[in-house]
Design a protein around this motif. Sequence first.
Motif, PDB file in Angstrom:
ATOM      1  N   ALA A   1     -43.686  16.116   4.970  1.00 56.51           N
ATOM      2  CA  ALA A   1     -43.199  15.830   6.319  1.00 56.51           C
ATOM      3  C   ALA A   1     -42.131  14.744   6.299  1.00 56.51           C
ATOM      4  N   ALA A   2     -42.320  13.726   5.446  1.00 51.68           N
ATOM      5  CA  ALA A   2     -41.317  12.659   5.323  1.00 51.68           C
ATOM      6  C   ALA A   2     -39.975  13.233   4.879  1.00 51.68           C
ATOM      7  N   PHE A   3     -40.001  14.136   3.896  1.00 49.76           N
ATOM      8  CA  PHE A   3     -38.768  14.762   3.420  1.00 49.76           C
ATOM      9  C   PHE A   3     -38.140  15.634   4.506  1.00 49.76           C
ATOM     10  N   ILE A   4     -38.963  16.437   5.162  1.00 48.51           N
ATOM     11  CA  ILE A   4     -38.457  17.391   6.144  1.00 48.51           C
ATOM     12  C   ILE A   4     -37.871  16.684   7.365  1.00 48.51           C
ATOM     13  N   PHE A   5     -38.605  15.721   7.920  1.00 47.63           N
ATOM     14  CA  PHE A   5     -38.120  15.022   9.113  1.00 47.63           C
ATOM     15  C   PHE A   5     -36.842  14.241   8.823  1.00 47.63           C
ATOM     16  N   SER A   6     -36.797  13.587   7.661  1.00 44.94           N
ATOM     17  CA  SER A   6     -35.589  12.832   7.302  1.00 44.94           C
ATOM     18  C   SER A   6     -34.411  13.781   7.086  1.00 44.94           C
ATOM     19  N   TYR A   7     -34.685  14.914   6.465  1.00 43.72           N
ATOM     20  CA  TYR A   7     -33.627  15.904   6.232  1.00 43.72           C
ATOM     21  C   TYR A   7     -33.079  16.438   7.554  1.00 43.72           C
ATOM     22  N   ILE A   8     -33.970  16.814   8.456  1.00 43.55           N
ATOM     23  CA  ILE A   8     -33.537  17.353   9.747  1.00 43.55           C
ATOM     24  C   ILE A   8     -32.726  16.316  10.523  1.00 43.55           C
ATOM     25  N   THR A   9     -33.190  15.068  10.519  1.00 42.59           N
ATOM     26  CA  THR A   9     -32.477  14.006  11.230  1.00 42.59           C
ATOM     27  C   THR A   9     -31.098  13.772  10.625  1.00 42.59           C
ATOM     28  N   ALA A  10     -31.026  13.712   9.297  1.00 47.06           N
ATOM     29  CA  ALA A  10     -29.745  13.470   8.631  1.00 47.06           C
ATOM     30  C   ALA A  10     -28.767  14.623   8.857  1.00 47.06           C
ATOM     31  N   ILE A  11     -29.270  15.852   8.857  1.00 40.72           N
ATOM     32  CA  ILE A  11     -28.406  17.016   9.096  1.00 40.72           C
ATOM     33  C   ILE A  11     -27.930  17.034  10.544  1.00 40.72           C
ATOM     34  N   THR A  12     -28.837  16.754  11.464  1.00 38.22           N
ATOM     35  CA  THR A  12     -28.476  16.774  12.888  1.00 38.22           C
ATOM     36  C   THR A  12     -27.390  15.751  13.200  1.00 38.22           C
ATOM     37  N   LEU A  13     -27.467  14.591  12.559  1.00 34.72           N
ATOM     38  CA  LEU A  13     -26.489  13.529  12.801  1.00 34.72           C
ATOM     39  C   LEU A  13     -25.283  13.620  11.866  1.00 34.72           C
ATOM     40  N   HIS A  14     -25.222  14.673  11.047  1.00 40.58           N
ATOM     41  CA  HIS A  14     -24.097  14.920  10.132  1.00 40.58           C
ATOM     42  C   HIS A  14     -23.902  13.789   9.127  1.00 40.58           C
ATOM     43  N   HIS A  15     -25.000  13.208   8.682  1.00 42.85           N
ATOM     44  CA  HIS A  15     -24.918  12.151   7.678  1.00 42.85           C
ATOM     45  C   HIS A  15     -24.874  12.717   6.260  1.00 42.85           C
ATOM     46  N   VAL A  16     -25.392  13.913   6.065  1.00 43.43           N
ATOM     47  CA  VAL A  16     -25.354  14.582   4.763  1.00 43.43           C
ATOM     48  C   VAL A  16     -25.026  16.055   4.982  1.00 43.43           C
ATOM     49  N   ASP A  17     -24.703  16.748   3.894  1.00 47.91           N
ATOM     50  CA  ASP A  17     -24.428  18.179   3.966  1.00 47.91           C
ATOM     51  C   ASP A  17     -25.736  18.959   3.957  1.00 47.91           C
ATOM     52  N   PRO A  18     -25.782  20.095   4.645  1.00 54.04           N
ATOM     53  CA  PRO A  18     -27.023  20.881   4.685  1.00 54.04           C
ATOM     54  C   PRO A  18     -27.436  21.445   3.333  1.00 54.04           C
ATOM     55  N   ALA A  19     -26.458  21.710   2.467  1.00 52.36           N
ATOM     56  CA  ALA A  19     -26.738  22.385   1.198  1.00 52.36           C
ATOM     57  C   ALA A  19     -27.221  21.403   0.138  1.00 52.36           C
ATOM     58  N   LEU A  20     -28.523  21.319  -0.035  1.00 50.87           N
ATOM     59  CA  LEU A  20     -29.159  20.564  -1.113  1.00 50.87           C
ATOM     60  C   LEU A  20     -28.610  19.145  -1.318  1.00 50.87           C
ATOM     61  N   PRO A  21     -28.809  18.258  -0.354  1.00 54.81           N
ATOM     62  CA  PRO A  21     -28.487  16.852  -0.611  1.00 54.81           C
ATOM     63  C   PRO A  21     -29.575  16.229  -1.487  1.00 54.81           C
ATOM     64  N   TYR A  22     -29.268  15.083  -2.078  1.00 55.00           N
ATOM     65  CA  TYR A  22     -30.323  14.332  -2.749  1.00 55.00           C
ATOM     66  C   TYR A  22     -31.399  13.980  -1.733  1.00 55.00           C
ATOM     67  N   ILE A  23     -32.640  13.944  -2.170  1.00 57.72           N
ATOM     68  CA  ILE A  23     -33.722  13.583  -1.262  1.00 57.72           C
ATOM     69  C   ILE A  23     -33.488  12.187  -0.695  1.00 57.72           C
ATOM     70  N   SER A  24     -33.070  11.269  -1.554  1.00 54.68           N
ATOM     71  CA  SER A  24     -32.842   9.897  -1.100  1.00 54.68           C
ATOM     72  C   SER A  24     -31.634   9.793  -0.187  1.00 54.68           C
ATOM     73  N   ASP A  25     -30.677  10.741  -0.276  1.00 58.95           N
ATOM     74  CA  ASP A  25     -29.528  10.719   0.619  1.00 58.95           C
ATOM     75  C   ASP A  25     -29.940  10.980   2.063  1.00 58.95           C
ATOM     76  N   THR A  26     -31.030  11.727   2.251  1.00 54.59           N
ATOM     77  CA  THR A  26     -31.500  12.001   3.606  1.00 54.59           C
ATOM     78  C   THR A  26     -32.209  10.793   4.213  1.00 54.59           C
ATOM     79  N   GLY A  27     -32.376   9.735   3.426  1.00 59.01           N
ATOM     80  CA  GLY A  27     -32.983   8.509   3.930  1.00 59.01           C
ATOM     81  C   GLY A  27     -32.119   7.306   3.650  1.00 59.01           C
ATOM     82  N   THR A  28     -30.803   7.483   3.691  1.00 55.79           N
ATOM     83  CA  THR A  28     -29.878   6.410   3.340  1.00 55.79           C
ATOM     84  C   THR A  28     -29.271   5.723   4.553  1.00 55.79           C
ATOM     85  N   VAL A  29     -29.021   6.491   5.609  1.00 51.65           N
ATOM     86  CA  VAL A  29     -28.341   5.972   6.791  1.00 51.65           C
ATOM     87  C   VAL A  29     -29.334   5.886   7.945  1.00 51.65           C
TER      88      VAL A  29
END
Length: 266
Positions: free
Chosen positions: A21-49
């Motif tokens: 859930a931590a990975f999924i929620f952070s990924y969805i939030t980062a994608i929604t806010l355009h902080h990372v690319d949807p295609a396979l970002p680093y896991i830690s990149d989804t929790g950077t900003v």
Amino acid sequence: MWWFQQGLSFLPSALVIWTAAAFIFSYITAITLHHVDPALPYISDTGTVAPEKCLFGVMLNIAAVLCVATIYVRYKQVHALNPEEPQITKLNKAGLALGLLSCLGLSIVANFQKTTIFAAHICGAVLTFGLGSIYMFVQTILSYKMQPKIHSKQIFWIRLLVVIWCGVSAFSMLTCSSLLYSGHFGSDIVQKLHWNPEDKGYVLHMITTAAEWSMSFSFFGFFLTYIRDFQKISLRIEANIQGLTLYDTAPGLINSERTHLLSKDS
């Protein structure tokens, strides 16, 4: 009684579900806010900003606590089942130490983003994935030594396959990330959160991120194999207090506490 109500089987279940859930929620939030690319970002990149890094940090800290509890219960279970086997005892203690250090690494990864303190983040990743992989290997050896009387052969083979899966993913990630961060593809890769197919090192980046996600899923798969084992163990705390008050008493009447944290169900 539902399966997750039996023994302590909820521990590995909660660990896997919460971490995913931590990975999924952070990924969805980062994608929604355009902080990372949807295609396979680093896991830690989804929790950077911010704000996803706040969510990522809090949830992974809780996951680290759940992981500590799971690893400790597994240690106590093996200890209770093999009290007089020196080799198993040594492996069990080594597994406990490796597992706890891996949990520490998970907390470090959660709180030190790679774009702020890269050295600390990498140290945490090495503890999490490196020592975590060795922990899985040690537990697989224990499963081999405890079969067929205590562990079934099926569980051993499942864990062995998961460890091989983890090893292949770890080798791919280590090899490609070493090449990617060697300096031949620019000095701004550490801060880079958006990648284009035309960028130098794009293929290595995609292989590395795919291997990282694959390795994380192998960890999930391994801890899920604990569910059946944890159904056969329960938690009990027993306190014995000497003295009628909680004030200082005369020698011989000092308050004391004795606890039995874990006991194996018959």
